[in-house]
Design a protein around this motif. Structure first.
Motif, PDB file in Angstrom:
ATOM      1  N   ALA A 110       0.825  -1.211   0.000  1.00 25.30           N
ATOM      2  CA  ALA A 110       0.000   0.000   0.000  1.00 25.30           C
ATOM      3  C   ALA A 110       0.859   1.260   0.000  1.00 25.30           C
ATOM      4  N   THR A 111       1.931   1.269   0.790  1.00 23.49           N
ATOM      5  CA  THR A 111       2.788   2.456   0.822  1.00 23.49           C
ATOM      6  C   THR A 111       3.536   2.651  -0.498  1.00 23.49           C
ATOM      7  N   SER A 112       3.759   1.554  -1.205  1.00 19.00           N
ATOM      8  CA  SER A 112       4.424   1.662  -2.506  1.00 19.00           C
ATOM      9  C   SER A 112       3.590   2.466  -3.495  1.00 19.00           C
ATOM     10  N   SER A 113       2.282   2.552  -3.242  1.00 18.65           N
ATOM     11  CA  SER A 113       1.411   3.289  -4.158  1.00 18.65           C
ATOM     12  C   SER A 113       1.747   4.776  -4.175  1.00 18.65           C
ATOM     13  N   PHE A 114       2.362   5.291  -3.086  1.00 21.34           N
ATOM     14  CA  PHE A 114       2.751   6.700  -3.077  1.00 21.34           C
ATOM     15  C   PHE A 114       3.883   6.956  -4.076  1.00 21.34           C
ATOM     16  N   ILE A 115       4.848   6.046  -4.110  1.00 25.34           N
ATOM     17  CA  ILE A 115       5.926   6.159  -5.095  1.00 25.34           C
ATOM     18  C   ILE A 115       5.349   6.003  -6.498  1.00 25.34           C
ATOM     19  N   GLU A 116       4.401   5.114  -6.617  1.00 20.16           N
ATOM     20  CA  GLU A 116       3.762   4.825  -7.904  1.00 20.16           C
ATOM     21  C   GLU A 116       3.202   6.087  -8.556  1.00 20.16           C
ATOM     22  N   ARG A 117       2.591   6.957  -7.746  1.00 22.60           N
ATOM     23  CA  ARG A 117       1.979   8.172  -8.294  1.00 22.60           C
ATOM     24  C   ARG A 117       3.019   9.085  -8.929  1.00 22.60           C
ATOM     25  N   PHE A 118       4.217   9.115  -8.350  1.00 21.57           N
ATOM     26  CA  PHE A 118       5.280   9.942  -8.909  1.00 21.57           C
ATOM     27  C   PHE A 118       5.972   9.266 -10.093  1.00 21.57           C
ATOM     28  N   ALA A 119       6.075   7.947 -10.026  1.00 12.12           N
ATOM     29  CA  ALA A 119       6.835   7.211 -11.040  1.00 12.12           C
ATOM     30  C   ALA A 119       6.049   6.936 -12.310  1.00 12.12           C
ATOM     31  N   PHE A 120       4.727   6.810 -12.177  1.00 12.68           N
ATOM     32  CA  PHE A 120       3.950   6.355 -13.324  1.00 12.68           C
ATOM     33  C   PHE A 120       4.090   7.235 -14.576  1.00 12.68           C
ATOM     34  N   PRO A 121       4.097   8.562 -14.467  1.00 10.71           N
ATOM     35  CA  PRO A 121       4.245   9.358 -15.698  1.00 10.71           C
ATOM     36  C   PRO A 121       5.485   8.988 -16.510  1.00 10.71           C
ATOM     37  N   LYS A 122       6.575   8.658 -15.832  1.00 13.93           N
ATOM     38  CA  LYS A 122       7.792   8.265 -16.545  1.00 13.93           C
ATOM     39  C   LYS A 122       7.614   6.898 -17.206  1.00 13.93           C
ATOM     40  N   ILE A 123       6.934   5.988 -16.511  1.00 16.82           N
ATOM     41  CA  ILE A 123       6.673   4.660 -17.083  1.00 16.82           C
ATOM     42  C   ILE A 123       5.745   4.775 -18.288  1.00 16.82           C
ATOM     43  N   HIS A 124       4.700   5.568 -18.145  1.00 21.34           N
ATOM     44  CA  HIS A 124       3.740   5.769 -19.238  1.00 21.34           C
ATOM     45  C   HIS A 124       4.436   6.361 -20.462  1.00 21.34           C
ATOM     46  N   LYS A 125       5.292   7.327 -20.240  1.00 19.38           N
ATOM     47  CA  LYS A 125       6.032   7.959 -21.339  1.00 19.38           C
ATOM     48  C   LYS A 125       6.917   6.948 -22.048  1.00 19.38           C
ATOM     49  N   CYS A 126       7.567   6.082 -21.276  1.00 16.39           N
ATOM     50  CA  CYS A 126       8.446   5.049 -21.836  1.00 16.39           C
ATOM     51  C   CYS A 126       7.652   4.070 -22.697  1.00 16.39           C
ATOM     52  N   ILE A 127       6.503   3.641 -22.205  1.00 17.80           N
ATOM     53  CA  ILE A 127       5.684   2.674 -22.940  1.00 17.80           C
ATOM     54  C   ILE A 127       5.190   3.269 -24.259  1.00 17.80           C
ATOM     55  N   LYS A 128       4.748   4.519 -24.199  1.00 10.59           N
ATOM     56  CA  LYS A 128       4.248   5.166 -25.409  1.00 10.59           C
ATOM     57  C   LYS A 128       5.375   5.419 -26.413  1.00 10.59           C
ATOM     58  N   LYS A 129       6.526   5.816 -25.906  1.00 12.74           N
ATOM     59  CA  LYS A 129       7.669   6.132 -26.778  1.00 12.74           C
ATOM     60  C   LYS A 129       8.138   4.901 -27.542  1.00 12.74           C
ATOM     61  N   THR A 130       8.119   3.748 -26.892  1.00 13.66           N
ATOM     62  CA  THR A 130       8.596   2.515 -27.526  1.00 13.66           C
ATOM     63  C   THR A 130       7.473   1.740 -28.213  1.00 13.66           C
ATOM     64  N   ASN A 131       6.235   2.276 -28.110  1.00 15.17           N
ATOM     65  CA  ASN A 131       5.075   1.620 -28.706  1.00 15.17           C
ATOM     66  C   ASN A 131       4.902   0.191 -28.187  1.00 15.17           C
ATOM     67  N   ALA A 132       5.190   0.012 -26.896  1.00 15.14           N
ATOM     68  CA  ALA A 132       5.075  -1.311 -26.273  1.00 15.14           C
ATOM     69  C   ALA A 132       3.625  -1.754 -26.229  1.00 15.14           C
ATOM     70  N   LYS A 133       3.399  -3.046 -26.441  1.00 13.71           N
ATOM     71  CA  LYS A 133       2.063  -3.621 -26.426  1.00 13.71           C
ATOM     72  C   LYS A 133       1.878  -4.662 -25.325  1.00 13.71           C
ATOM     73  N   SER A 134       2.955  -4.971 -24.607  1.00 12.63           N
ATOM     74  CA  SER A 134       2.857  -5.973 -23.539  1.00 12.63           C
ATOM     75  C   SER A 134       3.815  -5.626 -22.407  1.00 12.63           C
ATOM     76  N   VAL A 135       3.330  -5.798 -21.179  1.00 16.34           N
ATOM     77  CA  VAL A 135       4.118  -5.460 -19.989  1.00 16.34           C
ATOM     78  C   VAL A 135       3.944  -6.546 -18.945  1.00 16.34           C
ATOM     79  N   ILE A 136       5.039  -6.978 -18.344  1.00 20.42           N
ATOM     80  CA  ILE A 136       4.985  -7.877 -17.202  1.00 20.42           C
ATOM     81  C   ILE A 136       5.594  -7.175 -16.001  1.00 20.42           C
ATOM     82  N   ASP A 137       4.898  -7.239 -14.865  1.00 24.21           N
ATOM     83  CA  ASP A 137       5.348  -6.585 -13.640  1.00 24.21           C
ATOM     84  C   ASP A 137       5.688  -7.655 -12.609  1.00 24.21           C
TER      85      ASP A 137
END
Length: 331
Positions: A138-165
């Protein structure tokens, strides 16, 4: 003169402990939902009777709250929670950071306070994922809010269609991706079964792409489908020894395609930002027999080169906490 210096130093150390009162008071209020109880204004006696609490101790908690501006005492003797405390601490608030206090006060600080005994012992504490896995996720979700824009930008830039977490927790990153992008293949691996089940039941975003979650050990889990474009390992490295981290990167290499990318969100030791936090975090980790020190940049570069990746990007996510976004690409 020596006596004056001694008194001045004593006052200095007493004053340095004052901020702890704020965290302690907020944590007690969070655990027992006390800011909700006093939100509309009531007496200590009424709350003590309603909740079957020790009235004297609740009075002392309220006294501290009034003194540090967490609570307000009216002329009629009723006590009100300050609005900012209800918003930031109440479990019922979507702005609540109370779970962060819970992790700090119940997990981190007790270990740091045990250092005097640990220094003279060969014994270490043992982190129990069954007890704190949900809190940490649950506390990791706070980092998630700051990190997600960078992850989203990376996925869009590379035109990725699949992600494993790997170590998906409550699937926060995957659900954010699934809410933003259509026709994605999204897979999460989470070892803690209860966390995995809760994640499936509590995805908060309307999804454009579905998510598949597996309650499994990422190191033994096998995938026989098409390779992924992106692998993610967020808030994960300190659960693995420096030697075992090679296995993590090898796993990412195994499941990603020819131009596959690996995204890692982690605190970094000896980094430009958040030096005090990373040092304290390392102190906490090293006190356990099943948690491990933070990596530094040189280790991350070496991990990448030894497993067929190359570090392409490294940017701070939360500077105060030394949290970084790192993007690796297959070499």
């Amino acid at each position: 003169m020596k006596e004056l210096k001694k008194i001045w130093r004593a006052r200095k150390w007493m004053k340095s402990n004052e901020p702890f009162l704020y965290a302690w008071h907020a944590h007690v209020g969070y655990v027992h939902d006390l800011f909700d109880e006093f939100e509309e204004g009531t007496t200590v006696s009424d709350v003590a009777n309603k909740r079957d609490m020790n009235e004297l101790l609740l009075t002392r908690w309220a006294d501290v709250g009034v003194a540090i501006n967490h609570l307000k005492l009216d002329k009629d003797g009723k006590i009100h929670s300050k609005k900012h405390m209800v918003e930031s601490i109440s479990k019922n608030s979507d702005q609540s950071v109370g779970i962060l206090l819970k992790e700090m006060m119940e997990l981190h600080i007790p270990i740091l306070l045990s250092y005097p005994d640990l220094l003279n012992s060969e014994d270490h504490a043992s982190y129990q994922d069954e007890d704190y896995g949900g809190t940490v996720a649950a506390t990791s979700s706070f980092i998630e809010r700051f990190a997600f824009p960078k992850i989203h930008k990376c996925i869009k830039k590379t035109n990725a269609k699949s992600v494993i977490d790997f170590g998906a927790g409550y699937a926060g990153y995957l659900s954010r991706i699934g809410a933003k992008l259509e026709d994605m293949k999204l897979v999460g691996i989470e070892k803690n079964k209860s966390v995995c089940l809760e994640a499936e039941e509590n995805i908060h975003f309307p999804l454009k792409s579905s998510i598949s979650l597996y309650p499994d050990d990422m190191m033994t889990w096998q995938w026989d489908g098409d390779p992924f474009d992106v692998a993610m390992m967020n808030n994960l490295l300190y659960y693995f020894s420096p030697e075992d981290r090679f296995g993590l990167f090898e796993k990412a290499h195994e499941v990603t395609g020819e131009k596959g990318e690996l995204i890692v969100i982690s605190p970094i030791h000896e980094s430009k930002h958040g030096i005090a936090f990373s040092a304290a975090f390392n102190s906490f980790m090293s006190a356990h027999d099943n948690l491990f020190p933070l990596p530094n940049r040189a280790e991350m570069v070496n991990l990448a080169s030894e497993t067929g990746f190359k570090l392409k990007e490294m940017k701070p996510v939360v500077k105060e906490g030394a949290w970084y976004f790192m993007r690796f690409q297959k070499a």
